[in-house]
Design an enzyme around this catalytic site. Structure first.
Site, PDB file in Angstrom:
ATOM      1  N   GLY A  29     -55.187 109.101  19.665  1.00 17.21           N
ATOM      2  CA  GLY A  29     -54.669 107.896  19.042  1.00 17.21           C
ATOM      3  C   GLY A  29     -53.302 108.005  18.399  1.00 17.21           C
ATOM      4  O   GLY A  29     -52.889 107.098  17.672  1.00 17.21           O
ATOM      5  N   VAL A  30     -52.578 109.096  18.664  1.00 17.41           N
ATOM      6  CA  VAL A  30     -51.263 109.266  18.034  1.00 17.41           C
ATOM      7  C   VAL A  30     -50.111 108.871  18.958  1.00 17.41           C
ATOM      8  O   VAL A  30     -48.952 108.883  18.543  1.00 17.41           O
ATOM      9  CB  VAL A  30     -51.053 110.721  17.542  1.00 17.41           C
ATOM     10  N   GLY A  31     -50.421 108.526  20.202  1.00 21.06           N
ATOM     11  CA  GLY A  31     -49.364 108.128  21.128  1.00 21.06           C
ATOM     12  C   GLY A  31     -48.933 109.224  22.078  1.00 21.06           C
ATOM     13  O   GLY A  31     -47.760 109.268  22.472  1.00 21.06           O
ATOM     14  N   LYS A  32     -49.855 110.098  22.464  1.00 22.70           N
ATOM     15  CA  LYS A  32     -49.511 111.197  23.372  1.00 22.70           C
ATOM     16  C   LYS A  32     -49.023 110.688  24.728  1.00 22.70           C
ATOM     17  O   LYS A  32     -48.038 111.187  25.265  1.00 22.70           O
ATOM     18  CB  LYS A  32     -50.712 112.117  23.592  1.00 22.70           C
ATOM     19  N   ASP A  56     -56.183 114.155  30.682  1.00 24.41           N
ATOM     20  CA  ASP A  56     -57.071 113.466  29.742  1.00 24.41           C
ATOM     21  C   ASP A  56     -58.043 112.593  30.532  1.00 24.41           C
ATOM     22  O   ASP A  56     -57.610 111.734  31.304  1.00 24.41           O
ATOM     23  CB  ASP A  56     -56.242 112.596  28.797  1.00 24.41           C
ATOM     24  N   CYS A 263     -43.049  92.216   2.695  1.00 19.26           N
ATOM     25  CA  CYS A 263     -44.217  92.802   3.375  1.00 19.26           C
ATOM     26  C   CYS A 263     -44.775  93.902   2.476  1.00 19.26           C
ATOM     27  O   CYS A 263     -44.427  95.082   2.617  1.00 19.26           O
ATOM     28  CB  CYS A 263     -43.846  93.362   4.745  1.00 19.26           C
TER      29      CYS A 263
END
Length: 329
Positions: A29-32, A56, A263
């Site tokens: 989930g880190v953007g590999k 993967d 924000c």
């Protein structure tokens, strides 16, 4: 030490003339996948041919590029020298010729079941045989989450242990197998045939192992996000890579939130992330640390990936936010 010796980009990787194997990995989930695609795109600008491989099981390359890939190299649409493939490093997917030994009276699947992990080792060896035969200039691996990746990189030592166990079995039971072979007219299991296949596999793995431990030929790029679990796992990964003698000099920090007017949630998260960004700066002061922003849209499709990949070689400037082609206002 010059200020730009550890510049916050992957220029050191892109400009390397010798690098052959580049692994991209980290916590789920880190953007590999986005990162590995971006690395491959930048490499395609300076290399004759680039192969991007997903190991993967989730296989996100097809989703990232919007194009179906298989276990054979396929040209990525929009490129002339970038190819991609998605593989499963399991015996069911990668090593059918090993399993065909059963037709000679020897059930290799049962044999490998007796040696935990050796089936995966053989399958990985078959992948590397294929990749080496294709002779790409550089190969980028989009790896599975950390634990699986470390198992793959530990395969050479695992295979050595498995082969030693096999040779011991051969020595202890060769008499029994020979007797059975005589009773069955020579159609019984052939340990010599099995040994030849394993030794061939071992030779490939040993050669790859030498290359993986050569920092001129191989490097690993950990990808993380500025949160506790990700930073913790990244440090553990780097320590394990060091034990395996695999080079790592780059870290990519993804999904960074920058301050925004009106924000409060963004600003609160940015404040939380700063603590971990400071830790990353302390831990990896002698690394090339590349920082990538959290964007308002998914990075999907060739146009978006090409645009995002530029952030790997030109540090992101929050004063000029990156707007993706598929981003809604």
């Amino acid at each position: 030490m010059a200020d730009d010796e550890f510049e916050p980009t992957i220029e050191n990787i892109i400009n390397s003339e010798k690098l052959k194997w580049i692994f991209v990995g980290g916590k789920g989930g880190v953007g590999k996948t986005t990162t590995s695609c971006s690395v491959a795109i930048q490499l395609s600008k300076v290399k004759e041919s680039v192969l991007l491989i997903s190991t993967d099981p989730a296989h996100n390359l097809s989703d990232a590029f919007g194009q179906k890939f298989t276990k054979s190299p396929t040209l990525v649409e929009g490129f002339t020298n970038l190819f991609a493939m998605e593989i499963d490093p399991t015996p069911d997917q990668l090593a059918p010729e090993f399993m065909e030994t059963q037709s000679d009276g020897f059930n290799l699947q049962e044999f490998t079941a007796a040696i935990p992990g050796i089936d995966e080792a053989m399958s990985f060896a078959e992948v590397m045989k294929l990749v080496k035969s294709l002779e790409f200039s550089v190969v980028v691996f989009d790896t599975a989450p950390t634990g699986h990746t470390l198992r793959l990189l530990s395969i050479p030592s695992l295979l050595d242990k498995g082969i030693n166990k096999f040779l011991s079995m051969q020595q202890n039971f060769s008499g029994i197998f020979n007797a059975v072979s005589g009773m069955m007219g020579g159609n019984a299991p052939s340990l010599e045939n099995m040994e030849g296949k394993i030794q061939s596999t071992k030779k490939v793995i040993e050669e790859i192992n030498i290359q993986f431990k050569n920092p001129d030929l191989t490097t690993f790029i950990p990808v993380c996000i500025p949160e506790f679990l990700s930073v913790y796992e990244t440090e553990r990964l780097i320590q394990q890579l060091t034990k395996l003698d695999i080079d790592v000099h780059n870290v990519i920090v993804n999904q960074i939130v920058y301050p925004e007017k009106d924000c409060s949630l963004c600003n609160a998260r940015q404040k939380m992330q700063k603590k971990y960004l400071d830790q990353i700066a302390d831990l990896y002061f002698d690394f090339h640390v590349t920082k990538l922003p959290l964007l308002k849209a998914e990075v999907r499709g060739v146009p978006s990936l090409k645009l995002f990949s530029e952030l790997l070689i030109k540090p992101y400037d929050p004063s000029t936010p990156l707007v993706l082609p598929n981003q809604e206002n």
